[in-house]
Design an enzyme around this catalytic site. Structure first.
Site, PDB file in Angstrom:
ATOM      1  N   GLY A  68      -7.679  -1.553 -10.283  1.00 42.77           N
ATOM      2  CA  GLY A  68      -6.375  -1.468 -10.105  1.00 42.77           C
ATOM      3  C   GLY A  68      -5.645  -2.751  -9.473  1.00 42.77           C
ATOM      4  N   ALA A  69      -4.551  -2.712  -9.157  1.00 41.89           N
ATOM      5  CA  ALA A  69      -3.680  -3.882  -8.399  1.00 41.89           C
ATOM      6  C   ALA A  69      -2.499  -3.113  -7.503  1.00 41.89           C
ATOM      7  CB  ALA A  69      -3.316  -4.881  -9.706  1.00 41.89           C
ATOM      8  N   LYS A 123       3.627  -1.136 -10.971  1.00 43.77           N
ATOM      9  CA  LYS A 123       2.786  -2.324 -10.366  1.00 43.77           C
ATOM     10  C   LYS A 123       3.256  -3.724 -11.051  1.00 43.77           C
ATOM     11  CE  LYS A 123       0.515   0.140  -7.428  1.00 43.77           C
ATOM     12  NZ  LYS A 123      -0.898   0.490  -7.834  1.00 43.77           N
ATOM     13  N   THR A 126     -11.723  -0.545  -6.730  1.00 42.57           N
ATOM     14  CA  THR A 126     -11.284   0.483  -5.320  1.00 42.57           C
ATOM     15  C   THR A 126      -9.847   0.870  -5.474  1.00 42.57           C
ATOM     16  OG1 THR A 126     -13.138  -0.618  -4.306  1.00 42.57           O
ATOM     17  CG2 THR A 126     -11.533   0.515  -2.900  1.00 42.57           C
ATOM     18  N   GLY A 127      -9.461   2.073  -5.147  1.00 46.17           N
ATOM     19  CA  GLY A 127      -8.299   2.683  -5.028  1.00 46.17           C
ATOM     20  C   GLY A 127      -8.221   3.775  -5.837  1.00 46.17           C
ATOM     21  N   SER A 128      -7.021   4.278  -5.729  1.00 47.03           N
ATOM     22  CA  SER A 128      -6.640   5.622  -6.312  1.00 47.03           C
ATOM     23  C   SER A 128      -6.691   5.622  -8.018  1.00 47.03           C
ATOM     24  CB  SER A 128      -5.233   6.104  -6.021  1.00 47.03           C
ATOM     25  OG  SER A 128      -4.338   5.137  -6.339  1.00 47.03           O
ATOM     26  N   THR A 129      -6.363   4.293  -8.782  1.00 50.59           N
ATOM     27  CA  THR A 129      -6.343   4.275  -9.959  1.00 50.59           C
ATOM     28  C   THR A 129      -7.798   4.174 -10.281  1.00 50.59           C
ATOM     29  OG1 THR A 129      -4.334   3.095  -9.535  1.00 50.59           O
ATOM     30  CG2 THR A 129      -5.275   3.170 -11.920  1.00 50.59           C
ATOM     31  N   GLU A 180     -14.087  -6.862  -3.921  1.00 49.48           N
ATOM     32  CA  GLU A 180     -13.440  -7.067  -5.428  1.00 49.48           C
ATOM     33  C   GLU A 180     -13.479  -8.378  -6.076  1.00 49.48           C
ATOM     34  OE1 GLU A 180     -10.278  -3.256  -4.572  1.00 49.48           O
ATOM     35  OE2 GLU A 180      -9.586  -5.342  -4.332  1.00 49.48           O
ATOM     36  N   LYS A 192      -3.904  -8.085  -4.760  1.00 53.01           N
ATOM     37  CA  LYS A 192      -4.871  -6.777  -4.501  1.00 53.01           C
ATOM     38  C   LYS A 192      -5.078  -6.736  -2.957  1.00 53.01           C
ATOM     39  CE  LYS A 192      -8.083  -6.134  -7.328  1.00 53.01           C
ATOM     40  NZ  LYS A 192      -7.760  -4.660  -6.965  1.00 53.01           N
TER      41      LYS A 192
HETATM   42  C1  5RP Z   1      -8.049  -2.016  -3.034  1.00 52.83           C
HETATM   43  C2  5RP Z   1      -7.110  -2.624  -4.320  1.00 52.83           C
HETATM   44  C3  5RP Z   1      -6.651  -1.584  -5.288  1.00 52.83           C
HETATM   45  O1  5RP Z   1      -6.895  -2.025  -6.316  1.00 52.83           O
HETATM   46  C4  5RP Z   1      -4.904  -1.857  -4.890  1.00 52.83           C
HETATM   47  O2  5RP Z   1      -4.841  -1.238  -3.751  1.00 52.83           O
HETATM   48  C5  5RP Z   1      -4.376  -0.873  -5.941  1.00 52.83           C
HETATM   49  O3  5RP Z   1      -4.676   0.573  -5.385  1.00 52.83           O
HETATM   50  P1  5RP Z   1      -4.128   1.883  -6.166  1.00 52.83           P
HETATM   51  O4  5RP Z   1      -4.772   2.109  -7.520  1.00 52.83           O
HETATM   52  O5  5RP Z   1      -4.414   3.007  -5.030  1.00 52.83           O
HETATM   53  O6  5RP Z   1      -2.871   1.724  -6.264  1.00 52.83           O
HETATM   54  O7  5RP Z   1      -6.876  -3.714  -4.344  1.00 52.83           O
HETATM   55  O8  5RP Z   1      -8.572  -3.048  -2.302  1.00 52.83           O
END
Ligand code: 5RP
Length: 219
Positions: free
Chosen positions: A81-82, A120, A27-30, A102, A93
């Site tokens: 992602g992280a 990161k 989950t997340g933008s990446t 996750e 995360k």
């Molecule tokens: C969501 C997460 C995402 O992996 C983490 O927040 C990184 O997000 P992004 O890819 O948007 O930087 O753990 O619960």
């Protein structure tokens, strides 16, 4: 390159690990960039397990079957992602609040592939506030316990997890031993789970840098 371009580059690199079967998706933008890349090779896989409702929706939007984890006996990879990751592949995360699902999907997968831009990668975890998912009635008790551990918890305002719980974001922690702290926080009654992914760390990090995508494994 912009941060978004770095995220896109690691998302593309992660698709190389998609060989077939069912895969786990974070989950997340990446992770969203990864889903968009996955859509281009969706014929390769039988479906995906989603780590959040948002991810399930995006997968379905691309015509990718979303599979219930309970019907999956084994999964080769989980891609996510992280918020922070170290060279030991320990992570924080849960910035998006999906940490519990996750962690569950990651536990089933044989290989955790972390995709992240270079911002990161950190020397020590803890600058990013550690998310802790908590059963709502235990919020104040858990907050007091987190203060006793040296943290400064703040309730994530206006946010409920996909599991109907709240998130405490814990500021000010110096995380010298991520595995120990992960276990300690998880043993507080009322905690569902915390955003330290150290007991089950990433297996591979695809790190987006201006010099290209670097593939790293635990040192
Ligand atoms: C969501 C997460 C995402 O992996 C983490 O927040 C990184 O997000 P992004 O890819 O948007 O930087 O753990 O619960």
């Amino acid at each position: 390159m912009t941060q978004d371009e770095l995220k896109q580059a690691v998302a593309r690199a992660a698709v190389e690990y998609v060989k077939g079967g069912i895969i786990g998706v974070g989950t997340g933008s990446t992770a969203n960039y990864f889903i968009d890349e996955l859509a281009k090779v969706k014929g390769r896989i039988d479906g995906a397990v989603a780590s959040s409702e948002a991810t399930a929706q995006r997968l379905r939007g691309h015509g990718i079957d979303v599979v219930d984890l309970n019907s999956v006996a084994s999964m080769e990879i989980y891609v996510d992602g992280a918020d922070e990751i170290t060279k030991h592949m320990h992570m924080i995360k849960g910035g998006g609040g999906a940490l519990t699902r996750e962690k569950i999907v990651a536990a089933v997968a044989k290989k955790f592939i972390c995709i992240a831009d270079e911002s990161k990668l950190v020397g020590m975890l803890g600058k990013f506030p550690l998310p802790v998912e908590v059963i709502p009635m235990a919020r104040s008790y858990v907050a007091r316990e987190l203060v006793a551990l040296g943290g400064n918890p703040a309730l994530r305002q206006g946010f409920t997890t996909d599991n109907g719980n709240v998130i405490l974001d814990v500021h000010g922690l110096t995380i010298m031993n991520p595995v120990e702290l992960e276990n300690k926080i998880n043993s507080i009654v009322g905690v569902v789970t915390n955003g330290l992914f150290a007991a089950r760390a990433a297996d591979v990090l695809l790190l987006g840098t201006s010099a290209g995508v670097q593939t790293m494994k635990a040192e």
